[in-house]
Write a protein that holds these residues in place. Structure first.
Motif, PDB file in Angstrom:
ATOM      1  N   ASP A  42     -23.773  -5.935  -2.083  1.00  0.00           N
ATOM      2  CA  ASP A  42     -24.152  -6.343  -0.726  1.00  0.00           C
ATOM      3  C   ASP A  42     -25.602  -6.821  -0.719  1.00  0.00           C
ATOM      4  O   ASP A  42     -26.398  -6.418  -1.568  1.00  0.00           O
ATOM      5  CB  ASP A  42     -24.082  -5.151   0.237  1.00  0.00           C
ATOM      6  CG  ASP A  42     -22.664  -4.699   0.558  1.00  0.00           C
ATOM      7  OD1 ASP A  42     -21.712  -5.356   0.107  1.00  0.00           O
ATOM      8  OD2 ASP A  42     -22.540  -3.691   1.285  1.00  0.00           O
ATOM      9  N   ASP A  55     -21.623  -9.718   1.561  1.00  0.00           N
ATOM     10  CA  ASP A  55     -20.930  -8.721   0.739  1.00  0.00           C
ATOM     11  C   ASP A  55     -20.272  -9.482  -0.417  1.00  0.00           C
ATOM     12  O   ASP A  55     -19.256 -10.158  -0.237  1.00  0.00           O
ATOM     13  CB  ASP A  55     -19.893  -8.004   1.620  1.00  0.00           C
ATOM     14  CG  ASP A  55     -19.058  -6.978   0.852  1.00  0.00           C
ATOM     15  OD1 ASP A  55     -19.091  -6.964  -0.397  1.00  0.00           O
ATOM     16  OD2 ASP A  55     -18.366  -6.189   1.520  1.00  0.00           O
ATOM     17  N   ASP A 213     -18.035  -4.052   5.063  1.00  0.00           N
ATOM     18  CA  ASP A 213     -16.800  -3.296   5.300  1.00  0.00           C
ATOM     19  C   ASP A 213     -16.844  -1.904   4.689  1.00  0.00           C
ATOM     20  O   ASP A 213     -15.965  -1.087   4.974  1.00  0.00           O
ATOM     21  CB  ASP A 213     -15.580  -4.080   4.792  1.00  0.00           C
ATOM     22  CG  ASP A 213     -15.585  -4.235   3.276  1.00  0.00           C
ATOM     23  OD1 ASP A 213     -16.672  -4.245   2.666  1.00  0.00           O
ATOM     24  OD2 ASP A 213     -14.497  -4.370   2.696  1.00  0.00           O
ATOM     25  N   GLY A 214     -17.880  -1.612   3.907  1.00  0.00           N
ATOM     26  CA  GLY A 214     -18.081  -0.240   3.446  1.00  0.00           C
ATOM     27  C   GLY A 214     -18.390   0.704   4.586  1.00  0.00           C
ATOM     28  O   GLY A 214     -18.218   1.922   4.455  1.00  0.00           O
ATOM     29  N   ASP A 252     -17.087   2.122  -0.989  1.00  0.00           N
ATOM     30  CA  ASP A 252     -17.585   0.751  -1.187  1.00  0.00           C
ATOM     31  C   ASP A 252     -19.090   0.774  -0.907  1.00  0.00           C
ATOM     32  O   ASP A 252     -19.618   1.731  -0.353  1.00  0.00           O
ATOM     33  CB  ASP A 252     -16.852  -0.183  -0.206  1.00  0.00           C
ATOM     34  CG  ASP A 252     -17.061  -1.657  -0.525  1.00  0.00           C
ATOM     35  OD1 ASP A 252     -17.727  -1.986  -1.529  1.00  0.00           O
ATOM     36  OD2 ASP A 252     -16.555  -2.481   0.263  1.00  0.00           O
TER      37      ASP A 252
HETATM   38 MN   LIG Z   1     -17.458  -4.448   0.737  1.00  0.00          MN
END
Ligand SMILES: [Mn+2]
Length: 270
Positions: A42, A55, A213-214, A252
């Motif tokens: 990221d 990302d 999205d982590g 993530d």
């Molecule tokens: Mn991710």
């Protein structure tokens, strides 16, 4: 302008203050590799009126290069004063196309194709009034909390989002669906580099969250909203968000940019 460090470790900025085009802003960015991944693909790019996140994907010799390439290309759009939203959007489209071509040319040792998502906001004007130009390609997200109302400003480019749109999955089911990591648009990765844009008026008082999205893979929107919608300062909120994602599994890389913005002079309000 600051590009948060990527690679091995965790990075956390101080709280930074800025004013541009009649909007007062303070912001903080944290990027954490999480509890499972050994590298952080990221990246975040912050400055007064520019809060962007990428990302990357494709492995350490590809993903972090791809996210950095996208953010470096977009940094060139940044100017001293907000410009017309349409003009800025055209510049962003150009920069994203250039970044896409550069990322497609990355030769990865892992054999996986390099790619990256991009999302965030740029401060612009529309009819002479401050507006956020919201950009998204991929499944990173930009949220806003204003007047007690929390909303996702972006729409994911993902297979599960298409299933939600078709009525086949609820957002809650999508969060744990095995297909949740399949994205349908990105820079690089052999995908279409077409970003979506929205133009939303800056509010008298608002809190923006740009995240990878982590974060939203580990926390529900209700959980994210509850942490943002508190009296806590932005740095406490950002720490709380990242810690919560790590405690939920941290599977993530987790990156958050939290911004407080006001169109009223913060000397009177902050
Ligand atoms: Mn991710």
């Amino acid at each position: 302008m600051t590009v948060e460090s990527q690679g091995e470790g965790s990075a956390r900025s101080d709280v930074v203050y800025g004013v541009q085009g009649g909007v007062w802003m303070k912001w903080v960015a944290i990027s954490n590799p999480g509890r499972v991944r050994t590298t952080n693909e990221d990246g975040a790019l912050t400055g007064p009126g520019m809060f962007l996140l990428a990302d990357g994907m494709g492995g350490h010799d590809a993903g972090e290069v791809a996210s950095a390439a996208a953010l470096e290309a977009l940094a060139e759009v940044f100017g001293p004063e907000p410009e017309d939203a349409q003009v800025v959007m055209e510049q962003v489209v150009d920069r994203l196309r250039q970044a896409h071509a550069a990322i497609e040319a990355i030769d990865s040792e892992t054999g996986k194709r390099a790619g990256t998502t991009v999302t965030g906001v740029l401060l612009t004007t529309y009819d002479g009034v401050p507006h956020w130009l919201v950009v998204n390609i991929g499944d990173s997200r930009t949220y806003r909390l204003a007047e007690g109302y929390f909303e996702q400003l972006t729409v994911d480019h993902s297979q599960v989002q298409e299933l939600i749109n078709g009525g086949f999955l609820s957002p809650e089911q999508a969060r744990v669906d095995p297909r949740r990591n399949v994205i349908t648009r990105a820079l690089g990765a052999g995908m279409e580099p077409d970003a979506d844009f929205w133009i939303v008026p800056a509010q008298p008082h608002e809190r923006l969250l740009v995240c990878s999205d982590g974060l939203n893979g580990e926390l529900t929107d209700d959980e994210i909203s509850a942490i943002l919608d508190s009296d806590a300062a932005i740095d406490e909120c950002a720490d709380h968000l990242v810690e919560s994602a790590l405690n939920a599994g941290g599977r993530d890389n987790v990156t958050v940019i939290v911004v407080d913005a006001t169109t009223e002079n913060f000397a009177d309000n902050w």
